[in-house]
Each structure stands twice: as structure tokens, then as C-alpha cells.
Scaffold this motif. Structure first.
Motif, PDB file in Angstrom:
ATOM      1  N   HIS A  75      21.990  50.380  30.266  1.00 45.78           N
ATOM      2  CA  HIS A  75      23.114  49.581  29.804  1.00 45.78           C
ATOM      3  C   HIS A  75      23.207  49.771  28.296  1.00 45.78           C
ATOM      4  O   HIS A  75      22.219  49.551  27.591  1.00 45.78           O
ATOM      5  CB  HIS A  75      22.901  48.105  30.147  1.00 45.78           C
ATOM      6  CG  HIS A  75      22.888  47.842  31.620  1.00 45.78           C
ATOM      7  ND1 HIS A  75      23.995  47.387  32.301  1.00 45.78           N
ATOM      8  CD2 HIS A  75      21.913  48.001  32.547  1.00 45.78           C
ATOM      9  CE1 HIS A  75      23.685  47.259  33.588  1.00 45.78           C
ATOM     10  NE2 HIS A  75      22.436  47.627  33.763  1.00 45.78           N
ATOM     11  N   PHE A  76      24.396  50.152  27.842  1.00 48.20           N
ATOM     12  CA  PHE A  76      24.581  50.463  26.435  1.00 48.20           C
ATOM     13  C   PHE A  76      25.224  49.304  25.689  1.00 48.20           C
ATOM     14  O   PHE A  76      26.014  48.536  26.249  1.00 48.20           O
ATOM     15  CB  PHE A  76      25.485  51.696  26.282  1.00 48.20           C
ATOM     16  CG  PHE A  76      24.817  52.992  26.610  1.00 48.20           C
ATOM     17  CD1 PHE A  76      24.709  53.411  27.933  1.00 48.20           C
ATOM     18  CD2 PHE A  76      24.296  53.803  25.612  1.00 48.20           C
ATOM     19  CE1 PHE A  76      24.095  54.605  28.249  1.00 48.20           C
ATOM     20  CE2 PHE A  76      23.681  55.006  25.929  1.00 48.20           C
ATOM     21  CZ  PHE A  76      23.582  55.411  27.234  1.00 48.20           C
ATOM     22  N   GLY A  77      24.912  49.235  24.400  1.00 43.70           N
ATOM     23  CA  GLY A  77      25.612  48.322  23.515  1.00 43.70           C
ATOM     24  C   GLY A  77      26.871  48.959  22.962  1.00 43.70           C
ATOM     25  O   GLY A  77      27.178  50.116  23.270  1.00 43.70           O
ATOM     26  N   ASN A  78      27.590  48.210  22.137  1.00 45.51           N
ATOM     27  CA  ASN A  78      28.839  48.706  21.557  1.00 45.51           C
ATOM     28  C   ASN A  78      28.621  49.559  20.312  1.00 45.51           C
ATOM     29  O   ASN A  78      29.580  50.098  19.766  1.00 45.51           O
ATOM     30  CB  ASN A  78      29.774  47.545  21.215  1.00 45.51           C
ATOM     31  CG  ASN A  78      30.410  46.971  22.464  1.00 45.51           C
ATOM     32  OD1 ASN A  78      30.649  47.684  23.433  1.00 45.51           O
ATOM     33  ND2 ASN A  78      30.673  45.680  22.461  1.00 45.51           N
ATOM     34  N   GLY A  79      27.400  49.661  19.882  1.00 43.82           N
ATOM     35  CA  GLY A  79      27.100  50.544  18.763  1.00 43.82           C
ATOM     36  C   GLY A  79      27.242  49.892  17.406  1.00 43.82           C
ATOM     37  O   GLY A  79      27.923  48.868  17.233  1.00 43.82           O
ATOM     38  N   THR A  80      26.577  50.480  16.423  1.00 46.94           N
ATOM     39  CA  THR A  80      26.740  50.124  15.014  1.00 46.94           C
ATOM     40  C   THR A  80      27.229  51.363  14.300  1.00 46.94           C
ATOM     41  O   THR A  80      26.597  52.423  14.395  1.00 46.94           O
ATOM     42  CB  THR A  80      25.419  49.666  14.376  1.00 46.94           C
ATOM     43  OG1 THR A  80      25.008  48.429  14.951  1.00 46.94           O
ATOM     44  CG2 THR A  80      25.575  49.492  12.868  1.00 46.94           C
ATOM     45  N   ARG A  81      28.384  51.215  13.632  1.00 45.51           N
ATOM     46  CA  ARG A  81      28.925  52.337  12.878  1.00 45.51           C
ATOM     47  C   ARG A  81      28.469  52.222  11.435  1.00 45.51           C
ATOM     48  O   ARG A  81      28.897  51.316  10.721  1.00 45.51           O
ATOM     49  CB  ARG A  81      30.448  52.381  12.955  1.00 45.51           C
ATOM     50  CG  ARG A  81      30.939  53.157  14.167  1.00 45.51           C
ATOM     51  CD  ARG A  81      31.641  52.240  15.174  1.00 45.51           C
ATOM     52  NE  ARG A  81      31.962  52.982  16.392  1.00 45.51           N
ATOM     53  CZ  ARG A  81      31.536  52.614  17.600  1.00 45.51           C
ATOM     54  NH1 ARG A  81      30.818  51.528  17.751  1.00 45.51           N
ATOM     55  NH2 ARG A  81      31.835  53.331  18.651  1.00 45.51           N
ATOM     56  N   LEU A  82      27.610  53.134  11.032  1.00 43.65           N
ATOM     57  CA  LEU A  82      27.067  53.139   9.679  1.00 43.65           C
ATOM     58  C   LEU A  82      27.861  54.117   8.820  1.00 43.65           C
ATOM     59  O   LEU A  82      28.033  55.282   9.194  1.00 43.65           O
ATOM     60  CB  LEU A  82      25.593  53.547   9.696  1.00 43.65           C
ATOM     61  CG  LEU A  82      24.938  53.784   8.334  1.00 43.65           C
ATOM     62  CD1 LEU A  82      24.869  52.485   7.535  1.00 43.65           C
ATOM     63  CD2 LEU A  82      23.542  54.388   8.497  1.00 43.65           C
ATOM     64  N   THR A  83      28.326  53.627   7.690  1.00 43.59           N
ATOM     65  CA  THR A  83      29.006  54.474   6.715  1.00 43.59           C
ATOM     66  C   THR A  83      28.227  54.416   5.412  1.00 43.59           C
ATOM     67  O   THR A  83      27.980  53.332   4.879  1.00 43.59           O
ATOM     68  CB  THR A  83      30.449  53.998   6.461  1.00 43.59           C
ATOM     69  OG1 THR A  83      31.162  53.993   7.703  1.00 43.59           O
ATOM     70  CG2 THR A  83      31.162  54.930   5.486  1.00 43.59           C
ATOM     71  N   VAL A  84      27.838  55.576   4.927  1.00 43.47           N
ATOM     72  CA  VAL A  84      27.112  55.655   3.660  1.00 43.47           C
ATOM     73  C   VAL A  84      28.067  56.214   2.604  1.00 43.47           C
ATOM     74  O   VAL A  84      28.627  57.305   2.777  1.00 43.47           O
ATOM     75  CB  VAL A  84      25.876  56.552   3.783  1.00 43.47           C
ATOM     76  CG1 VAL A  84      25.143  56.633   2.446  1.00 43.47           C
ATOM     77  CG2 VAL A  84      24.941  56.013   4.863  1.00 43.47           C
ATOM     78  N   THR A  85      28.244  55.441   1.536  1.00 42.15           N
ATOM     79  CA  THR A  85      29.196  55.864   0.499  1.00 42.15           C
ATOM     80  C   THR A  85      28.468  56.396  -0.728  1.00 42.15           C
ATOM     81  O   THR A  85      27.251  56.209  -0.861  1.00 42.15           O
ATOM     82  CB  THR A  85      30.071  54.688   0.078  1.00 42.15           C
ATOM     83  OG1 THR A  85      29.236  53.656  -0.473  1.00 42.15           O
ATOM     84  CG2 THR A  85      30.841  54.108   1.268  1.00 42.15           C
TER      85      THR A  85
END
Lengths: 115, 112
Positions: A105-115
Motif C-alpha cells: 500500500h503506497f502513500g501519496n508521496g513527498t515532493r522534495l524541491t531543492v533550490t
């Protein structure tokens, strides 16, 4: 019966900062897996944990990345001194067992953005 | 060469059409997964199968272990089926399904 919960959904970090990604597995699940999805690429396995143990971290970069799944609380994927190449979606999944009849069962994810 | 190959990469269909997405793999496996991912969204596990055929609503998944091939079919497609469909295989080490190798996905667009 909540599913796999990941937070935050979106995370922005400057280069050199630390990123902490959290994953609470489904109730009754003691197996947690982290996967990374780089832009324009497919998903890749990173690490597999059971409560308090890292079972397989062969997909995780040796430096700056670490994962834990303590006795109490969520699993944490930690990225130290982030770089632009760490920008990706990080997905967590959980299961109650490891046999072929225990679905993920998967989660909705974390979108990581590195600036 | 990727161990899991999906075809087609992109697929556009009209509402109501029958859809087939194919997946070929080159390694021994304990199970094959079909996953669905909406743009910017999470991942939903549609099927996990190790032999034969499974059906859930309008979705059907088949696998041929000898030929190392699986297909995902969608009958009477609908615009809400528009998503990326991902094939993933689990290694054959003790039946563990966690260390998945993923295909690159098939982007399905169903037009009304």
C-alpha cells in the motif's frame, strides 16, 4: 482505516539544508519501503525497514541519506546537506508481510524541491 | 536495457475503447504489480499477481510466467482512467515482494 500517510506533501529546501520525510504505515503493517521517483525517470527502490531494523538499504545512496523506523512513531527518511539532484518524489509503502500474498500500500508521496 | 519494459510509452484512446498495456521482464520474479499514478498524485496498487489472471471491475491483469510477460486491460475506458500505469516486478529471493524493479510507465489519456 487510514492508509499510508506521508508528510509533508511538498517540501522545499535550500541546498545544504536537511530534509526529513515521514511515513506512517497502515495500521498493522510492520514493513516499510521507501522509493524515489526522479523527474522523467521511473521509481527506484531505496530501503526496506521493519520496526527498529534496516533490512535492506542497497538502493539508498551511501552518503547523506539515512532511514529509520523506530518502535514508536513514523518511519523517517533523512537527507542531509541536500543538493539539487535530490529533488524528486519520495514514496513510502507498507505491507503486513513479505510474501507474495501481502500487497503493498503506497502513500501519496513527498515532493522534495531543492533550490 | 531496463529489466522491465513497458509498451506503449504513451497511449491515447477514445472513451469506451478497450485498452491494453504490455509489460515484459527479464528477471526471475515472485510477483508482478500493476500500479496507477495520477499526475502529481499518489500511487495506487491495482493488482499483484504471480500467475494466471485477476479481474477487478473494468480492469483485468494477466501474466505468462514462461514468456515473462504481463498485460493490463481496461474495458470500456473512461476519461477518469487517464493516468500513468506502472508495471513492477518483485525479486524471487524467498518470495519477498519489496525490492521492486519498475518499468518507466505508460501514460494513458482517454478522451471523452
Amino acid at each position: 482505516n487510514a492508509g499510508v500517510m506521508q508528510n509533508p506533501r511538498h517540501l522545499v529546501r535550500r541546498r545544504g539544508q536537511e530534509a526529513r520525510l515521514r511515513c506512517s504505515p497502515m495500521k498493522g503493517h510492520s514493513h516499510v519501503y521507501w522509493y524515489r521517483q526522479l523527474p522523467e525517470e521511473g521509481l527506484k527502490f531505496m530501503v526496506y525497514l521493519q520496526k527498529e531494523n534496516i533490512i535492506d538499504e542497497s538502493g539508498m545512496p551511501k552518503e547523506r541519506f539515512s532511514a529509520e523506523f523506530p518502535k514508536e512513531g513514523p518511519s523517517i527518511l533523512r537527507i542531509q546537506q541536500v543538493v539539487r539532484g535530490d529533488s524528486a518524489a519520495y514514496f513510502c509503502a507498507s505491507s503486513w508481510g513479505t510474501s507474495y500474498n501481502s500487497p503493498l500500500h503506497f502513500g501519496n508521496g513527498t515532493r522534495l524541491t531543492v533550490t | 536495457k531496463n529489466e522491465v519494459e513497458q509498451s506503449p510509452q504513451n497511449l491515447t484512446a477514445q472513451e469506451g475503447e478497450f485498452i491494453t498495456i504490455n509489460c515484459s521482464y527479464s528477471v526471475g520474479i515472485s510477483a508482478l504489480h500493476w500500479l496507477q499514478q495520477h499526475p502529481g498524485g499518489g500511487i495506487v496498487s491495482l493488482f499483484m499477481l504471480s500467475s494466471g489472471k485477476k479481474k477487478h471491475g473494468r480492469l483485468i491483469a494477466t501474466i505468462n510466467i514462461q514468456e515473462k510477460h504481463s498485460s493490463l486491460h481496461i474495458t470500456a475506458s473512461h476519461p477518469r482512467d487517464s493516468a500513468v500505469y506502472i508495471c513492477a516486478v518483485g525479486g524471487d529471493s524467498g518470495g519477498s515482494n519489496y525490492k521492486l524493479t519498475f518499468g518507466k510507465g505508460t501514460l494513458l489519456t482517454v478522451n471523452p
